[in-house]
Write an enzyme that holds these catalytic residues in place. Sequence first.
Site, PDB file in Angstrom:
ATOM      1  N   CYS A   1       0.838  -1.204   0.000  1.00  0.00           N
ATOM      2  CA  CYS A   1       0.000   0.000   0.000  1.00  0.00           C
ATOM      3  C   CYS A   1       0.870   1.250   0.000  1.00  0.00           C
ATOM      4  CB  CYS A   1      -0.916  -0.023   1.223  1.00  0.00           C
ATOM      5  SG  CYS A   1      -1.889   1.478   1.417  1.00  0.00           S
TER       6      CYS A   1
ATOM      7  N   CYS B   1      -0.244   4.079   2.306  1.00  0.00           N
ATOM      8  CA  CYS B   1       0.073   3.841   3.718  1.00  0.00           C
ATOM      9  C   CYS B   1       1.559   4.040   3.995  1.00  0.00           C
ATOM     10  CB  CYS B   1      -0.287   2.410   4.132  1.00  0.00           C
ATOM     11  SG  CYS B   1      -1.859   1.833   3.513  1.00  0.00           S
ATOM     12  N   ASP B   2       2.419   3.502   3.135  1.00  0.00           N
ATOM     13  CA  ASP B   2       3.838   3.390   3.484  1.00  0.00           C
ATOM     14  C   ASP B   2       4.778   4.278   2.667  1.00  0.00           C
ATOM     15  OD1 ASP B   2       3.023   1.477   5.295  1.00  0.00           O
ATOM     16  OD2 ASP B   2       3.313  -0.188   3.902  1.00  0.00           O
TER      17      ASP B   2
END
Length: 332
Positions: A160, A163-164
């Site tokens: 993701c 997200c990261d």
Amino acid sequence: MMAGTTDETQVIDRGSKDQPPTNPNKKKTKFDVIIIGAGPAGYTAGIYSSRARHDTLILSGILPGGQLVNTTDVENYPGFENGIMGPDLMINFRKQTERMGTTIIDDEVVNVDFKHKPFKVLTASEEYQANAVIICTGANPRKLGLVGEKTYAGKGVSYCATCDGPFFRNQELVVAGGGDSAIEEATFLTKFASTIHLVHRRDKLRASKIMQERAFADKKIKFYWNMTVEEIIGNGKVQKVILKDTKNEEKTTLDVGGIFVAIGHEPNTKLFTNQIELDTQGYVVVKENTKTNVEGVFAAGDVHDHRYRQAVTAAGMGCMAAIDVDKYLAEI
Ligand code: NAP
């Protein structure tokens, strides 16, 4: 009185001719609402459903918590100024849900019957019934199936970019895949990374033309055609990714800080085949917010959302589903 002896004052319920005895050890199996799955969507649905005073059961599966239990830092879930570890966030979700009165059973659902009411939800050992069901079984990112992928999950291997991505500022990264997700992730990651090595197993992208054009025009993205990821190597975290040419088997080693695997997702909906409408990729089809085609069955989170796929959007949909259930139960 010694432990294990019988208290003589205790009234033993032996039942009567008209009234069978109640068995205090018998498991409760009838609820107003059953939620299948315990990620952000399922727990949030539980909180809202219990606060609406519906007797609510969550069947969490064997590994509760959803995708966030495999994540390290979560920086984009609002309310945590300094971020929070994914597993800790899910423990908080669970404790809050339990405090609201939701029953949570860590058991796997093996079958459902949505053809008759009350709906039946079966585990290997029990049959549960409810007037409304919320499906929150999520989706899993497809894996490359490499040993290093597992070893370095959350330590350079990610599924993701939203997200990261911010953890990889000024680093070189691999993105694996050739569909819309891979191109979208690669393009998003150019905000942080110095170079993106996009690795695709064929010589043509599957992604939509407009997204392809955007990626081809981006100088930070380098394309590796007819290549597969052969190995992910590191020491505590990802350091190298080895590619293999599918035509001549030649290997290429890339020194990178991470790899984003974007080769599609698989919704966890096998259970619901022939019970509710699924789209061609297996996602639950919802009409009118969270309603499925079966009255009384609702869905929330990644099991139907293949666009946003965020913990916060899943939680929001869990809330929506519980409110929709409340309205539905009031009407029936
Ligand atoms: P997808 O369309 O199924 O594409 C998966 C990609 O990964 C394909 O290029 C496929 O290669 C490759 N792949 C699959 N298994 C692989 C393996 N084991 N090893 C190496 N490569 C592998 O999945 P997606 O990109 O996640 O998209 C899913 C759906 O969401 C699509 O309908 C897409 O349009 C939509 N979506 C839309 C947007 C947007 O509009 N912004 C963004 C993301 C997703 P092949 O091409 O060789 O099969």
